[in-house]
Motif scaffolding. Structure first.
Motif, PDB file in Angstrom:
ATOM      1  N   TRP A 179       0.846  -1.199   0.000  1.00  0.00           N
ATOM      2  CA  TRP A 179       0.000   0.000   0.000  1.00  0.00           C
ATOM      3  C   TRP A 179       0.883   1.252   0.000  1.00  0.00           C
ATOM      4  O   TRP A 179       0.497   2.284  -0.522  1.00  0.00           O
ATOM      5  N   GLY A 211      -2.973  -0.918  11.585  1.00  0.00           N
ATOM      6  CA  GLY A 211      -3.049  -1.897  12.670  1.00  0.00           C
ATOM      7  C   GLY A 211      -4.331  -1.698  13.456  1.00  0.00           C
ATOM      8  O   GLY A 211      -5.326  -1.195  12.919  1.00  0.00           O
ATOM      9  N   SER A 212      -4.294  -2.061  14.718  1.00  0.00           N
ATOM     10  CA  SER A 212      -5.499  -1.963  15.545  1.00  0.00           C
ATOM     11  C   SER A 212      -5.755  -0.505  15.941  1.00  0.00           C
ATOM     12  O   SER A 212      -4.838   0.321  15.957  1.00  0.00           O
ATOM     13  N   SER A 235     -11.644   4.071  12.669  1.00  0.00           N
ATOM     14  CA  SER A 235     -10.935   3.196  11.725  1.00  0.00           C
ATOM     15  C   SER A 235      -9.827   3.946  10.999  1.00  0.00           C
ATOM     16  O   SER A 235      -9.071   3.327  10.230  1.00  0.00           O
ATOM     17  N   GLU A 258       6.029  -7.894  13.636  1.00  0.00           N
ATOM     18  CA  GLU A 258       7.000  -8.904  14.091  1.00  0.00           C
ATOM     19  C   GLU A 258       6.428 -10.309  13.964  1.00  0.00           C
ATOM     20  O   GLU A 258       7.145 -11.295  14.078  1.00  0.00           O
ATOM     21  N   LYS A 259       5.097 -10.403  13.687  1.00  0.00           N
ATOM     22  CA  LYS A 259       4.494 -11.731  13.501  1.00  0.00           C
ATOM     23  C   LYS A 259       4.682 -12.227  12.077  1.00  0.00           C
ATOM     24  O   LYS A 259       4.550 -13.423  11.820  1.00  0.00           O
ATOM     25  N   PHE A 285      -8.166   3.905  -0.384  1.00  0.00           N
ATOM     26  CA  PHE A 285      -8.615   3.038   0.707  1.00  0.00           C
ATOM     27  C   PHE A 285      -8.474   3.775   2.031  1.00  0.00           C
ATOM     28  O   PHE A 285      -7.395   4.254   2.368  1.00  0.00           O
ATOM     29  N   LYS A 300       8.671  -0.904   8.997  1.00  0.00           N
ATOM     30  CA  LYS A 300       8.675  -1.731  10.215  1.00  0.00           C
ATOM     31  C   LYS A 300       7.511  -2.707  10.074  1.00  0.00           C
ATOM     32  O   LYS A 300       6.370  -2.377  10.361  1.00  0.00           O
TER      33      LYS A 300
HETATM   34  P1  NAD Z   1      -1.395  -4.192  15.933  1.00  0.00           P
HETATM   35  O1  NAD Z   1      -1.966  -2.839  16.182  1.00  0.00           O
HETATM   36  O2  NAD Z   1      -1.241  -5.100  17.088  1.00  0.00           O
HETATM   37  O3  NAD Z   1       0.071  -4.057  15.282  1.00  0.00           O
HETATM   38  C1  NAD Z   1       0.312  -3.221  14.181  1.00  0.00           C
HETATM   39  C2  NAD Z   1       1.742  -2.714  14.259  1.00  0.00           C
HETATM   40  O4  NAD Z   1       1.911  -1.977  15.471  1.00  0.00           O
HETATM   41  C3  NAD Z   1       2.767  -3.837  14.264  1.00  0.00           C
HETATM   42  O5  NAD Z   1       3.830  -3.492  13.413  1.00  0.00           O
HETATM   43  C4  NAD Z   1       3.200  -3.904  15.727  1.00  0.00           C
HETATM   44  O6  NAD Z   1       4.547  -4.283  15.886  1.00  0.00           O
HETATM   45  C5  NAD Z   1       3.006  -2.482  16.217  1.00  0.00           C
HETATM   46  N1  NAD Z   1       2.657  -2.416  17.647  1.00  0.00           N
HETATM   47  C6  NAD Z   1       2.024  -3.366  18.383  1.00  0.00           C
HETATM   48  N2  NAD Z   1       1.849  -2.921  19.654  1.00  0.00           N
HETATM   49  C7  NAD Z   1       2.371  -1.678  19.711  1.00  0.00           C
HETATM   50  C8  NAD Z   1       2.484  -0.698  20.749  1.00  0.00           C
HETATM   51  N3  NAD Z   1       2.027  -0.928  21.977  1.00  0.00           N
HETATM   52  N4  NAD Z   1       3.071   0.490  20.457  1.00  0.00           N
HETATM   53  C9  NAD Z   1       3.534   0.730  19.206  1.00  0.00           C
HETATM   54  N5  NAD Z   1       3.458  -0.169  18.188  1.00  0.00           N
HETATM   55  C10 NAD Z   1       2.887  -1.355  18.432  1.00  0.00           C
HETATM   56  O7  NAD Z   1      -2.271  -4.843  14.769  1.00  0.00           O
HETATM   57  P2  NAD Z   1      -2.194  -6.329  14.219  1.00  0.00           P
HETATM   58  O8  NAD Z   1      -2.754  -7.232  15.265  1.00  0.00           O
HETATM   59  O9  NAD Z   1      -0.858  -6.614  13.651  1.00  0.00           O
HETATM   60  O10 NAD Z   1      -3.203  -6.239  12.978  1.00  0.00           O
HETATM   61  C11 NAD Z   1      -4.586  -6.435  13.080  1.00  0.00           C
HETATM   62  C12 NAD Z   1      -5.301  -5.114  13.211  1.00  0.00           C
HETATM   63  O11 NAD Z   1      -4.999  -4.286  12.095  1.00  0.00           O
HETATM   64  C13 NAD Z   1      -6.815  -5.265  13.201  1.00  0.00           C
HETATM   65  O12 NAD Z   1      -7.346  -4.393  14.158  1.00  0.00           O
HETATM   66  C14 NAD Z   1      -7.201  -4.832  11.800  1.00  0.00           C
HETATM   67  O13 NAD Z   1      -8.524  -4.339  11.661  1.00  0.00           O
HETATM   68  C15 NAD Z   1      -6.209  -3.763  11.552  1.00  0.00           C
HETATM   69  N6  NAD Z   1      -6.057  -3.487  10.138  1.00  0.00           N
HETATM   70  C16 NAD Z   1      -6.640  -2.375   9.654  1.00  0.00           C
HETATM   71  C17 NAD Z   1      -6.572  -2.080   8.320  1.00  0.00           C
HETATM   72  C18 NAD Z   1      -7.241  -0.859   7.780  1.00  0.00           C
HETATM   73  O14 NAD Z   1      -7.086  -0.606   6.607  1.00  0.00           O
HETATM   74  N7  NAD Z   1      -7.981  -0.096   8.558  1.00  0.00           N
HETATM   75  C19 NAD Z   1      -5.889  -2.942   7.451  1.00  0.00           C
HETATM   76  C20 NAD Z   1      -5.283  -4.073   7.978  1.00  0.00           C
HETATM   77  C21 NAD Z   1      -5.377  -4.348   9.337  1.00  0.00           C
END
Ligand code: NAD
Length: 489
Positions: A163, A230-231, A453, A181-182, A447, A178
């Motif tokens: 993306w 991410g989340s 979100s 890590e999974k 996107f 970055k």
């Molecule tokens: P996550 O938020 O746990 O991790 C995302 C990234 O953040 C990773 O690189 C991780 O190393 C880092 N990270 C984790 N904990 C952190 C912290 N405390 N401080 C700073 N960085 C941290 O997400 P995930 O479990 O890898 O992915 C799933 C999530 O991503 C779901 O909530 C999903 O809906 C979301 N997601 C959203 C979109 C979107 O377009 N909105 C697309 C893909 C995934």
């Protein structure tokens, strides 16, 4: 399949065109397919990030000094190489993420489409010029920002990095990636492919790690912009930290996507779309259907949905979820909803998957008579589960959708144009579908969701991303010395 990426040293950072050894802590990399350790990931320290940023800063003048048409030639080659290595890239996604080979192949195909869009940027990103007074011209050009960062999640190890990589780089930036890590294997391989495509050293660098390296990115004085996927919880933290250090940031978060099913919906099409949306990538898509709101008499559609869902078999056409923790969390939501009175129509808890007993599988699950106050109706489950709520009217269904803090996607299933238009206009979601289970806008459309979100202004892909990755230079020129000077020239 053997892959060159699974080296004995484990995953390594990629800095200035070289794999670099890491002295320090590692984390085991576990394949969700069988629970086996497949490699190890460095948990990098600030020094690795500093080295990567120094390499990127060194590369920036040369890279940004090339014309976009020159830079794009490397991405034509990158596209060719993604295609050439498609089988290996597909396997890496399957291995590290647990999705099926078909889903992994679709992800790599999507990366190719994203690269094709980036290759078209020289046709789109043209400046403007106008003679604003006699002999005086104003012009605008889009200029790169410098060193930028991209932080990615586990659920699309190949596509989500793509993306940002092609667009940001074609637009002249240098990047620190970055990955989650999974799932670090895909990005390590992409770094090699970029170099093979001819990308100069230092333009793209990979620094592996967890929270600490994300914090260091957000605070780094020489990183100009941070894109995060991410989340929602972490997206908020990253957005706040990055903008606090005066960087631009777009941070995409989690989702709770509602499908509004009206009684006139075409039964088999609706059922197969919902089944595919809720179970694709084991429900670990930010665009996955997670809640269905049935309006009126929708029993035949629910029956057809259960019929479709029973054809989806864990370990065959349904992949694993990312971890044991994720499996337990998903099954916990199902158990809690059941205890609160919801009715489990198809129960995917603890499936037996012959030959893959160590894998993290959850079967597809359909739960009816969920109420909007239940956790399973409000929170992101991120598994192959659909929570069905019942509404007496379209208004009530839209209210349920509007009650979510998230706002990624919403879809309606109906044959009635006026009802569909209501749902196109009123849901608070950034991406809306009509008779579409996964309403992902494809290139050149962008996107990005709404509400919790997404934090930040632009979207992450398509034309909207051009603004995020560039800044506007405005130049005024005057070539008629004889003309008198007035206050505007
Ligand atoms: P996550 O938020 O746990 O991790 C995302 C990234 O953040 C990773 O690189 C991780 O190393 C880092 N990270 C984790 N904990 C952190 C912290 N405390 N401080 C700073 N960085 C941290 O997400 P995930 O479990 O890898 O992915 C799933 C999530 O991503 C779901 O909530 C999903 O809906 C979301 N997601 C959203 C979109 C979107 O377009 N909105 C697309 C893909 C995934």
């Amino acid at each position: 399949m053997e892959t060159s990426t699974l080296s004995e040293k484990g995953v390594r950072n990629y800095i200035d065109g070289q794999l670099t050894d890491h002295q320090g802590n590692f984390q085991d990399l576990i394949s969700p397919l069988n629970g086996q350790r497949i490699s190890q990931v460095p948990l990098s320290a600030q020094t690795a990030l500093d080295d990567a940023v120094a390499a990127a800063r060194k590369a920036f003048p040369g890279w940004s000094g090339m014309t976009m048409k020159e830079r794009v030639q490397i991405f034509f080659e990158y596209r060719y190489l993604l295609n050439k290595h498609q089988e290996e890239l597909t396997y890496l996604v399957h291995l590290e993420n647990g999705k099926t080979l078909d889903e992994a192949a679709a992800e790599v195909a999507k990366s190719i489409e994203l690269t094709e869009f980036a290759c078209s940027l020289p046709q789109i990103v043209t400046g403007e010029v106008m003679e604003v007074s006699k002999g005086v011209e104003c012009r605008t050009e889009r200029k790169p920002l410098g060193v930028v960062a991209s932080i990615t999640p586990f659920n699309f190890p190949n596509m989500v990095p793509n993306w940002t990589i092609p667009n940001a780089l074609v637009l002249g930036n240098c990047m620190i990636m970055k990955p989650s890590e999974k799932v670090p294997l895909s990005v390590e391989r992409l770094a090699h492919i970029l170099t093979e495509a001819g990308l100069p050293n230092g333009v793209f660098n990979v620094v592996n790690g967890d929270k600490d390296i994300v914090d260091a990115i957000c605070n780094h004085p020489y990183i100009e912009a941070v894109s995060f996927v991410g989340s929602t919880k972490i997206a908020q933290i990253v957005y706040q930290k990055a903008t606090h250090s005066l960087k631009r940031c777009v941070a995409l978060g989690g989702a709770k996507n509602h499908l509004l099913v009206l009684p006139d919906a075409q039964i088999s099409m609706t059922a197969s779309n919902i089944a595919a949306s809720m179970t694709g990538c084991a429900g670990q898509r930010c665009m996955a259907a997670s809640a269905m709101v049935g309006v009126g008499a929708v029993e035949p559609i629910i029956d057809a949905l259960c019929h479709e869902v029973r054809k989806i078999i864990p370990g065959e056409n349904l992949g694993a979820v990312i971890s044991l923790e994720a499996k337990q969390r998903i099954e916990g939501y199902i158990t809690e909803a059941e205890a609160l009175g919801a009715k489990i129509l198809v129960d995917g808890r603890n499936p037996q998957v012959a030959g893959k007993e160590g894998g993290y599988y959850v079967g597809p699950t359909v739960i009816d008579f969920v109420t909007p106050d239940m956790a399973i109706a409000q929170e992101e489950v991120f598994g192959p589960v659909i929570a069905i709520m019942r509404a007496g009217s379209l208004d009530e269904a839209i209210e349920i959708e509007n009650g979510s803090n998230y706002g990624n996607a919403a879809s309606v299933f109906t044959q009635n144009g006026a009802w569909a238009k209501e749902v196109m206009d009123r849901p608070t979601a950034g991406m809306v579908g009509v008779n579409i289970g996964v309403p992902v806008p494809r290139e050149p459309f962008s996107f990005g969701g709404w509400n919790e979100s997404k934090f930040g202004v632009s979207d992450i892909t398509g034309k909207s991303s051009v603004e995020f990755w560039t800044q506007l230079k405005k130049t005024t020129t005057k070539w008629n010395p004889e003309a008198r000077i007035n206050w505007m020239s």
